[in-house]
Design an enzyme around this catalytic site. Structure first.
Site, PDB file in Angstrom:
ATOM      1  N   CYS A  67      -1.649 117.129 -10.449  1.00 18.86           N
ATOM      2  CA  CYS A  67      -1.225 116.371 -11.480  1.00 18.86           C
ATOM      3  C   CYS A  67       0.065 117.289 -11.851  1.00 18.86           C
ATOM      4  O   CYS A  67       1.206 117.045 -12.504  1.00 18.86           O
ATOM      5  CB  CYS A  67      -2.011 116.414 -12.934  1.00 18.86           C
TER       6      CYS A  67
HETATM    7  C1  BEZ Z   1      -5.469 117.060  -9.649  1.00 22.83           C
HETATM    8  O1  BEZ Z   1      -4.448 116.930 -10.311  1.00 22.83           O
HETATM    9  O2  BEZ Z   1      -5.596 117.949  -8.923  1.00 22.83           O
HETATM   10  C2  BEZ Z   1      -6.726 116.560  -9.857  1.00 22.83           C
HETATM   11  C3  BEZ Z   1      -7.231 115.951 -11.105  1.00 22.83           C
HETATM   12  C4  BEZ Z   1      -8.437 115.368 -11.297  1.00 22.83           C
HETATM   13  C5  BEZ Z   1      -9.386 115.158 -10.194  1.00 22.83           C
HETATM   14  C6  BEZ Z   1      -8.980 115.670  -9.064  1.00 22.83           C
HETATM   15  C7  BEZ Z   1      -7.615 116.520  -8.588  1.00 22.83           C
END
Ligand code: BEZ
Length: 210
Positions: free
Chosen positions: A45
């Site tokens: 994210c």
């Molecule tokens: C991420 O943004 O890395 C992420 C967020 C939630 C679950 C898995 C990955």
């Protein structure tokens, strides 16, 4: 709730990092991209929000407003934004909705309980100036999105809203386009007096209209 292409994008009022907004009023005459991410302070994210901030001038050029969302509260978004600016090189320059009560997530079906029953998936909705949904895509949490693809689709949507054409596989701005199948040859002669190439009767190709 399932939102289908052509539906009016549900309106809502929500707190964001740039104050309280009413979605339709905030959009005004612009196009819009509403996208969710699963969670603040997570790696994928962080890269996504940094990338969207970096290419925001491309959205601006196309008269598109961008707004993000997760079920984290606004104060969490604000703290996370400092990390995004530090690690991704561009401060977040668009509003992010704090949807702790999941009001907007539920309205847009952004929580897919069989994937994760509390976090939003990576949804993207492109909304036209008529407030109708023009594109809807969903990615899993583990896969960061290709926002250049979102720009590419917006180019196609904006072109095909103006001209009776369609865009072929992997089309990008400036490439040849296709005359829509609902357009007869007679109508095409009026619309495209410069002519086109008939590959098959149902596959008529011409340079992208200006
Ligand atoms: C991420 O943004 O890395 C992420 C967020 C939630 C679950 C898995 C990955």
């Amino acid at each position: 709730m399932t939102i289908r292409l052509g539906d009016i994008a549900p309106d809502f009022t929500a707190d964001t990092t740039q104050g309280r907004i009413s979605f339709h009023q905030w959009l005004g005459e612009s196009w819009g991209v509403l996208f969710s991410h699963p969670k603040d302070f997570t790696p994928v994210c962080t890269t996504e929000l940094g990338y969207v901030a970096r290419i925001k001038p491309e959205f601006d050029k196309r008269n598109v407003k961008v707004i993000g969302l997760s079920v984290d509260p606004v104060d969490s978004h604000v703290k996370w934004e400092a990390d995004i600016a530090e690690t991704q090189g561009t401060p977040v320059n668009f509003p992010m909705i704090g949807d702790s009560d999941r009001k907007v997530s539920d309205l847009y079906g952004m929580i897919h309980p069989n994937a994760n029953d509390t976090l939003t998936v990576r949804s993207v909705f492109v909304v036209g100036p008529d407030k109708k949904v023009k594109l809807s895509i969903t990615y899993p949490a583990s896969t960061g999105r290709n926002f250049d693809e979102i720009l590419r689709v917006i180019d196609s949507l904006q072109l095909t809203a103006k001209h009776k054409v369609a865009t072929p596989a992997n089309w990008k701005h400036g490439d040849d386009v296709i005359i829509g199948s609902a357009v007869s040859d007679d109508e095409a002669k009026q619309l495209f007096p410069q002519g086109w190439k008939t590959v098959k009767s149902y596959l008529r190709v011409l340079p992208q209209p200006k």
